[in-house]
Design a protein around this motif. Sequence first.
Motif, mmCIF file in Angstrom:
data_model
loop_
_atom_site.group_PDB
_atom_site.id
_atom_site.type_symbol
_atom_site.label_atom_id
_atom_site.label_comp_id
_atom_site.label_asym_id
_atom_site.label_seq_id
_atom_site.Cartn_x
_atom_site.Cartn_y
_atom_site.Cartn_z
ATOM 1 N N ASP A 215 0.853 -1.179 0.000
ATOM 2 C CA ASP A 215 0.000 0.000 0.000
ATOM 3 C C ASP A 215 0.898 1.242 0.000
ATOM 4 O O ASP A 215 1.233 1.776 1.050
ATOM 5 N N PRO A 216 1.333 1.707 -1.184
ATOM 6 C CA PRO A 216 2.238 2.856 -1.243
ATOM 7 C C PRO A 216 1.693 4.101 -0.557
ATOM 8 O O PRO A 216 2.460 4.850 0.069
ATOM 9 N N GLU A 217 0.387 4.338 -0.638
ATOM 10 C CA GLU A 217 -0.181 5.538 -0.013
ATOM 11 C C GLU A 217 -0.004 5.504 1.496
ATOM 12 O O GLU A 217 0.277 6.533 2.121
ATOM 13 N N ALA A 218 -0.156 4.332 2.085
ATOM 14 C CA ALA A 218 0.037 4.208 3.529
ATOM 15 C C ALA A 218 1.513 4.265 3.903
ATOM 16 O O ALA A 218 1.882 4.756 4.983
ATOM 17 N N ALA A 219 2.368 3.781 3.011
ATOM 18 C CA ALA A 219 3.807 3.762 3.318
ATOM 19 C C ALA A 219 4.445 5.139 3.223
ATOM 20 O O ALA A 219 5.398 5.436 3.954
ATOM 21 N N TRP A 220 3.955 6.001 2.325
ATOM 22 C CA TRP A 220 4.612 7.275 2.072
ATOM 23 C C TRP A 220 4.834 8.121 3.318
ATOM 24 O O TRP A 220 5.968 8.554 3.570
ATOM 25 N N MET A 266 14.457 11.323 -6.492
ATOM 26 C CA MET A 266 14.357 10.931 -5.096
ATOM 27 C C MET A 266 13.890 9.503 -4.825
ATOM 28 O O MET A 266 14.682 8.640 -4.512
ATOM 29 N N LEU A 267 12.590 9.242 -4.960
ATOM 30 C CA LEU A 267 12.094 7.910 -4.611
ATOM 31 C C LEU A 267 10.668 7.749 -5.117
ATOM 32 O O LEU A 267 9.880 8.689 -5.110
ATOM 33 N N ASP A 268 10.352 6.535 -5.551
ATOM 34 C CA ASP A 268 8.973 6.141 -5.805
ATOM 35 C C ASP A 268 8.678 4.934 -4.927
ATOM 36 O O ASP A 268 9.492 4.009 -4.838
ATOM 37 N N ILE A 269 7.543 4.955 -4.270
ATOM 38 C CA ILE A 269 7.057 3.793 -3.537
ATOM 39 C C ILE A 269 5.946 3.189 -4.379
ATOM 40 O O ILE A 269 4.931 3.836 -4.645
ATOM 41 N N LEU A 270 6.159 1.966 -4.820
ATOM 42 C CA LEU A 270 5.278 1.350 -5.807
ATOM 43 C C LEU A 270 4.901 -0.065 -5.396
ATOM 44 O O LEU A 270 5.613 -0.717 -4.617
ATOM 45 N N THR A 271 3.798 -0.547 -5.931
ATOM 46 C CA THR A 271 3.491 -1.972 -5.837
ATOM 47 C C THR A 271 4.407 -2.716 -6.812
ATOM 48 O O THR A 271 4.945 -2.124 -7.759
ATOM 49 N N PRO A 272 4.584 -4.006 -6.640
ATOM 50 C CA PRO A 272 5.397 -4.756 -7.607
ATOM 51 C C PRO A 272 4.889 -4.627 -9.027
ATOM 52 O O PRO A 272 5.685 -4.518 -9.971
ATOM 53 N N GLU A 273 3.573 -4.604 -9.203
ATOM 54 C CA GLU A 273 3.005 -4.511 -10.544
ATOM 55 C C GLU A 273 3.357 -3.176 -11.199
ATOM 56 O O GLU A 273 3.760 -3.132 -12.372
ATOM 57 N N ASP A 274 3.214 -2.082 -10.452
ATOM 58 C CA ASP A 274 3.548 -0.769 -11.007
ATOM 59 C C ASP A 274 5.051 -0.627 -11.218
ATOM 60 O O ASP A 274 5.491 0.001 -12.182
ATOM 61 N N ALA A 275 5.835 -1.202 -10.319
ATOM 62 C CA ALA A 275 7.290 -1.146 -10.485
ATOM 63 C C ALA A 275 7.721 -1.890 -11.741
ATOM 64 O O ALA A 275 8.590 -1.424 -12.488
ATOM 65 N N LEU A 304 8.580 -2.119 7.144
ATOM 66 C CA LEU A 304 8.606 -1.708 5.743
ATOM 67 C C LEU A 304 9.840 -2.257 5.031
ATOM 68 O O LEU A 304 9.773 -2.629 3.855
ATOM 69 N N VAL A 305 10.963 -2.307 5.748
ATOM 70 C CA VAL A 305 12.180 -2.891 5.175
ATOM 71 C C VAL A 305 11.957 -4.361 4.850
ATOM 72 O O VAL A 305 12.273 -4.840 3.747
ATOM 73 N N VAL A 306 11.397 -5.071 5.799
ATOM 74 C CA VAL A 306 11.145 -6.502 5.635
ATOM 75 C C VAL A 306 10.242 -6.763 4.435
ATOM 76 O O VAL A 306 10.508 -7.626 3.584
ATOM 77 N N ARG A 307 9.152 -6.009 4.350
ATOM 78 C CA ARG A 307 8.217 -6.245 3.248
ATOM 79 C C ARG A 307 8.821 -5.837 1.911
ATOM 80 O O ARG A 307 8.589 -6.517 0.890
#
Length: 348
Positions: A215-220, A266-275, A304-307
């Motif tokens: 859930d990138p929105e929650a991780a940001w 900088m950084l993108d937080i993505l799902t595997p599918e979007d990545a 978050l690191v683990v996941r």
Amino acid sequence: MKVGLLFDARNPDGWRRPWARHYARILELCEESDLRGADGVWFTEHHLFADGYLPQPLTLAAAAAARTRRVRVGTAILQPALRLPAQLAEEAALVDLISGGRLELGLGAGYRLPEYALFGADLNRRFRQTEANIREVRRLWSDGGITPGPIQDPVPLWGGFYGPRGARLAGQLGIGLLHISRPMFEHYRQGLAEGGHAPQTARVGDLLPIILADDPEAAWPRVAPYLAHQMNSYRQAAVEGTDVPPPPLIRSDELRNRDPDGPWGMLDILTPEDAAKRIIEITQGLPVTQLIFWASVAGMPDDLVVRNIELVSEALPPLLQAAHPAHPAHGREREAGPPLAAEGGGRG
């Protein structure tokens, strides 16, 4: 395309762990990356950072090599101009021996005055010295100038260069280019031709500014303070020791407001599918063999690191392989491991 995880060992004051426990945890994560099916664990180098940025990547690489069985062990990057060639040749050879021939040696010129001053090296000669030291390390290995030598012949070398001069140098040396860029790839190909290397020997990799999350929105909002620290430390370090004034500090809430026409930064937080979609787009037509992802951003929350490690190692490669079935993401059958637990008391 093979996937790997980069460890920079940052341990900032605001969320610092005891140093011995911090390094023990990094080695645990390297073991889990190996178990999960990642293709590489990579280590990088800086000196005199207040957050303890990893200063000696080959030392940690040796420890990781002893704790893993199949994952490649690499540097992305190490600065050869800060070392005597014989020292680098010996240390790298030992990592290759300890790992059973799994070393990937990424090398770069660096950019910081304080680091070069610390080792009595000349920043203005960094490209010439980097080239000379790479050539000498190769000579020492091939001529038996140090003992014992590495298992691999040759050890895979990579050039971590971001400008035309460095890309061309990587080509002239006949090593891989650790930078995914079509404009720089043309300079790299020119260098390959100048060095007498066949075009089909070209290989490209890069450290991608991507973290994977369900859930990138929650991780940001959880990652943002750590990313702000990372970016501010890089920006401040780049001008340290020069007459250039320090840039203003980046605030956490500014990090997602990037110019869409600017550099992929900088950084993108993505799902595997979007990545996977993003990676397929940026690598199209390039001989990309290595994709490297941050394992952690400046000591971000452990869950978050683990996941991120789980998703990079297990979820992403099949998606990349599906897009390029003739070029498997991995050269072996993947084995699913047990759930990777976050460290007890991990910060959230």
